[in-house]
Design a protein around this motif. Structure first.
Motif, PDB file in Angstrom:
ATOM      1  N   GLY A  76      -4.918  -3.663   0.924  1.00 42.97           N
ATOM      2  CA  GLY A  76      -5.344  -4.851   1.649  1.00 42.97           C
ATOM      3  C   GLY A  76      -4.177  -5.634   2.219  1.00 42.97           C
ATOM      4  N   SER A  77      -4.464  -6.374   3.321  1.00 48.36           N
ATOM      5  CA  SER A  77      -3.446  -7.214   3.963  1.00 48.36           C
ATOM      6  C   SER A  77      -4.139  -8.271   4.829  1.00 48.36           C
ATOM      7  CB  SER A  77      -2.524  -6.365   4.828  1.00 48.36           C
ATOM      8  OG  SER A  77      -3.171  -5.976   6.023  1.00 48.36           O
ATOM      9  N   PRO A  78      -3.385  -9.273   5.294  1.00 48.42           N
ATOM     10  CA  PRO A  78      -3.978 -10.273   6.189  1.00 48.42           C
ATOM     11  C   PRO A  78      -4.410  -9.673   7.532  1.00 48.42           C
ATOM     12  CG  PRO A  78      -1.965 -11.143   5.221  1.00 48.42           C
ATOM     13  CD  PRO A  78      -2.038  -9.676   4.872  1.00 48.42           C
ATOM     14  N   GLN A  79      -3.793  -8.566   7.957  1.00 48.08           N
ATOM     15  CA  GLN A  79      -4.126  -7.954   9.241  1.00 48.08           C
ATOM     16  C   GLN A  79      -5.260  -6.933   9.139  1.00 48.08           C
ATOM     17  OE1 GLN A  79      -0.907  -7.795   7.930  1.00 48.08           O
ATOM     18  NE2 GLN A  79      -0.212  -9.612   9.015  1.00 48.08           N
ATOM     19  N   GLY A  80      -5.446  -6.352   7.958  1.00 48.51           N
ATOM     20  CA  GLY A  80      -6.430  -5.285   7.806  1.00 48.51           C
ATOM     21  C   GLY A  80      -5.990  -4.044   8.567  1.00 48.51           C
ATOM     22  N   GLY A  81      -6.895  -3.119   8.774  1.00 50.55           N
ATOM     23  CA  GLY A  81      -6.588  -1.892   9.518  1.00 50.55           C
ATOM     24  C   GLY A  81      -7.435  -0.749   9.001  1.00 50.55           C
ATOM     25  N   PRO A  82      -7.170   0.468   9.516  1.00 53.63           N
ATOM     26  CA  PRO A  82      -7.933   1.614   9.033  1.00 53.63           C
ATOM     27  C   PRO A  82      -7.759   1.795   7.520  1.00 53.63           C
ATOM     28  CG  PRO A  82      -6.665   2.188  10.991  1.00 53.63           C
ATOM     29  CD  PRO A  82      -6.217   0.820  10.549  1.00 53.63           C
ATOM     30  N   GLN A  83      -8.823   1.777   6.805  1.00 51.68           N
ATOM     31  CA  GLN A  83      -8.856   1.926   5.346  1.00 51.68           C
ATOM     32  C   GLN A  83      -8.053   0.850   4.620  1.00 51.68           C
ATOM     33  OE1 GLN A  83      -7.897   5.976   4.307  1.00 51.68           O
ATOM     34  NE2 GLN A  83      -9.687   6.771   5.361  1.00 51.68           N
ATOM     35  N   VAL A  84      -7.880  -0.306   5.258  1.00 49.19           N
ATOM     36  CA  VAL A  84      -7.180  -1.445   4.653  1.00 49.19           C
ATOM     37  C   VAL A  84      -8.092  -2.662   4.749  1.00 49.19           C
ATOM     38  CG1 VAL A  84      -5.168  -2.958   4.770  1.00 49.19           C
ATOM     39  CG2 VAL A  84      -4.925  -0.532   5.313  1.00 49.19           C
ATOM     40  N   VAL A  85      -8.417  -3.247   3.604  1.00 46.92           N
ATOM     41  CA  VAL A  85      -9.280  -4.423   3.555  1.00 46.92           C
ATOM     42  C   VAL A  85      -8.527  -5.619   4.139  1.00 46.92           C
ATOM     43  CG1 VAL A  85     -10.488  -6.017   2.008  1.00 46.92           C
ATOM     44  CG2 VAL A  85     -10.465  -3.572   1.507  1.00 46.92           C
ATOM     45  N   ARG A  86      -9.211  -6.418   4.949  1.00 47.87           N
ATOM     46  CA  ARG A  86      -8.595  -7.623   5.502  1.00 47.87           C
ATOM     47  C   ARG A  86      -8.852  -8.792   4.563  1.00 47.87           C
ATOM     48  NH1 ARG A  86      -9.321 -10.556  11.370  1.00 47.87           N
ATOM     49  NH2 ARG A  86      -7.641 -12.057  10.989  1.00 47.87           N
ATOM     50  N   PHE A  87      -7.753  -9.472   4.176  1.00 42.71           N
ATOM     51  CA  PHE A  87      -7.829 -10.666   3.346  1.00 42.71           C
ATOM     52  C   PHE A  87      -7.492 -11.877   4.207  1.00 42.71           C
ATOM     53  CE2 PHE A  87      -6.299  -7.565   0.024  1.00 42.71           C
ATOM     54  CZ  PHE A  87      -7.481  -7.507  -0.664  1.00 42.71           C
ATOM     55  N   TYR A  88      -8.128 -12.974   3.954  1.00 46.37           N
ATOM     56  CA  TYR A  88      -7.805 -14.206   4.661  1.00 46.37           C
ATOM     57  C   TYR A  88      -6.863 -15.039   3.804  1.00 46.37           C
ATOM     58  CZ  TYR A  88     -11.272 -12.669   7.953  1.00 46.37           C
ATOM     59  OH  TYR A  88     -11.953 -11.916   8.886  1.00 46.37           O
ATOM     60  N   GLN A  89      -5.877 -14.373   3.239  1.00 42.38           N
ATOM     61  CA  GLN A  89      -4.830 -14.973   2.407  1.00 42.38           C
ATOM     62  C   GLN A  89      -3.527 -14.253   2.745  1.00 42.38           C
ATOM     63  OE1 GLN A  89      -5.379 -17.500   0.203  1.00 42.38           O
ATOM     64  NE2 GLN A  89      -7.507 -17.511   0.822  1.00 42.38           N
ATOM     65  N   ASP A  90      -2.411 -14.854   2.377  1.00 42.24           N
ATOM     66  CA  ASP A  90      -1.111 -14.233   2.609  1.00 42.24           C
ATOM     67  C   ASP A  90      -0.752 -13.357   1.416  1.00 42.24           C
ATOM     68  OD1 ASP A  90       1.353 -13.526   3.517  1.00 42.24           O
ATOM     69  OD2 ASP A  90       2.178 -15.548   3.587  1.00 42.24           O
ATOM     70  N   VAL A  91      -1.434 -12.219   1.311  1.00 47.71           N
ATOM     71  CA  VAL A  91      -1.225 -11.281   0.205  1.00 47.71           C
ATOM     72  C   VAL A  91      -1.334  -9.852   0.737  1.00 47.71           C
ATOM     73  CG1 VAL A  91      -3.662 -11.327  -0.481  1.00 47.71           C
ATOM     74  CG2 VAL A  91      -1.942 -10.599  -2.121  1.00 47.71           C
ATOM     75  N   TYR A  92      -0.469  -9.003   0.220  1.00 42.89           N
ATOM     76  CA  TYR A  92      -0.500  -7.579   0.526  1.00 42.89           C
ATOM     77  C   TYR A  92      -0.666  -6.841  -0.798  1.00 42.89           C
ATOM     78  CZ  TYR A  92       1.424  -8.966   5.014  1.00 42.89           C
ATOM     79  OH  TYR A  92       1.605  -9.560   6.241  1.00 42.89           O
ATOM     80  N   ILE A  93      -1.595  -5.895  -0.840  1.00 42.69           N
ATOM     81  CA  ILE A  93      -1.840  -5.134  -2.062  1.00 42.69           C
ATOM     82  C   ILE A  93      -1.627  -3.654  -1.765  1.00 42.69           C
ATOM     83  CG2 ILE A  93      -3.493  -4.548  -3.870  1.00 42.69           C
ATOM     84  CD1 ILE A  93      -4.895  -7.201  -3.301  1.00 42.69           C
ATOM     85  N   TYR A  94      -0.796  -3.043  -2.601  1.00 44.44           N
ATOM     86  CA  TYR A  94      -0.469  -1.627  -2.448  1.00 44.44           C
ATOM     87  C   TYR A  94      -0.797  -0.874  -3.735  1.00 44.44           C
ATOM     88  CZ  TYR A  94       2.437  -3.588   1.268  1.00 44.44           C
ATOM     89  OH  TYR A  94       2.888  -4.281   2.358  1.00 44.44           O
ATOM     90  N   ARG A  95      -1.198   0.374  -3.571  1.00 45.32           N
ATOM     91  CA  ARG A  95      -1.389   1.280  -4.702  1.00 45.32           C
ATOM     92  C   ARG A  95      -0.239   2.280  -4.670  1.00 45.32           C
ATOM     93  NH1 ARG A  95      -4.005   6.425  -4.562  1.00 45.32           N
ATOM     94  NH2 ARG A  95      -4.340   7.186  -6.674  1.00 45.32           N
ATOM     95  N   ALA A  96       0.434   2.447  -5.795  1.00 47.53           N
ATOM     96  CA  ALA A  96       1.558   3.373  -5.869  1.00 47.53           C
ATOM     97  C   ALA A  96       1.275   4.462  -6.889  1.00 47.53           C
ATOM     98  CB  ALA A  96       2.832   2.634  -6.249  1.00 47.53           C
ATOM     99  N   VAL A  97       1.648   5.678  -6.546  1.00 45.23           N
ATOM    100  CA  VAL A  97       1.540   6.826  -7.440  1.00 45.23           C
ATOM    101  C   VAL A  97       2.892   7.532  -7.417  1.00 45.23           C
ATOM    102  CG1 VAL A  97       0.383   9.024  -7.877  1.00 45.23           C
ATOM    103  CG2 VAL A  97      -0.922   7.092  -6.967  1.00 45.23           C
ATOM    104  N   LEU A  98       3.521   7.628  -8.570  1.00 43.60           N
ATOM    105  CA  LEU A  98       4.819   8.296  -8.694  1.00 43.60           C
ATOM    106  C   LEU A  98       4.719   9.408  -9.726  1.00 43.60           C
ATOM    107  CD1 LEU A  98       7.241   5.214  -8.877  1.00 43.60           C
ATOM    108  CD2 LEU A  98       6.685   6.592  -6.872  1.00 43.60           C
TER     109      LEU A  98
END
Length: 86
Positions: A2-24
């Motif tokens: 998720g992000s404030p801008q949204g996008g393909p397969q990215v949820v749009r938030f109306y907050q200044d937050v970016y959420i990432y999933r990491a797999v290592l």
């Protein structure tokens, strides 16, 4: 995830937050560069890994502020969420 801008397969938030999933995979390392005046919340989902040298295990969480370079190193296969917040 998720992000404030949204996008393909990215949820749009109306907050200044970016959420990432990491797999290592075990032994992998990655670096996240944090911009000034922002903070991070790290939520461990599975596995064991180091965040700037501090150990996190499944279910652990950590808050990071006033650092610009965050290094993640997997001790085993891991999955975690990274919240970049203002």
């Amino acid at each position: 995830i998720g992000s404030p801008q949204g996008g393909p397969q990215v949820v749009r938030f109306y907050q200044d937050v970016y959420i990432y999933r990491a797999v290592l995979k075990k032994g992998q390392e990655c670096i996240y560069n944090l911009k000034p005046a922002r903070g991070l919340w790290i939520q461990a989902i599975e596995g064991s890994f180091e965040v700037n040298g501090r150990l996190l295990d499944s279910g652990d969480g950590a808050s990071i502020q006033e650092e610009s370079k965050i290094t993640f190193k997997a001790r085993q296969d891991v999955e975690f969420l990274l919240f970049d917040l203002k």
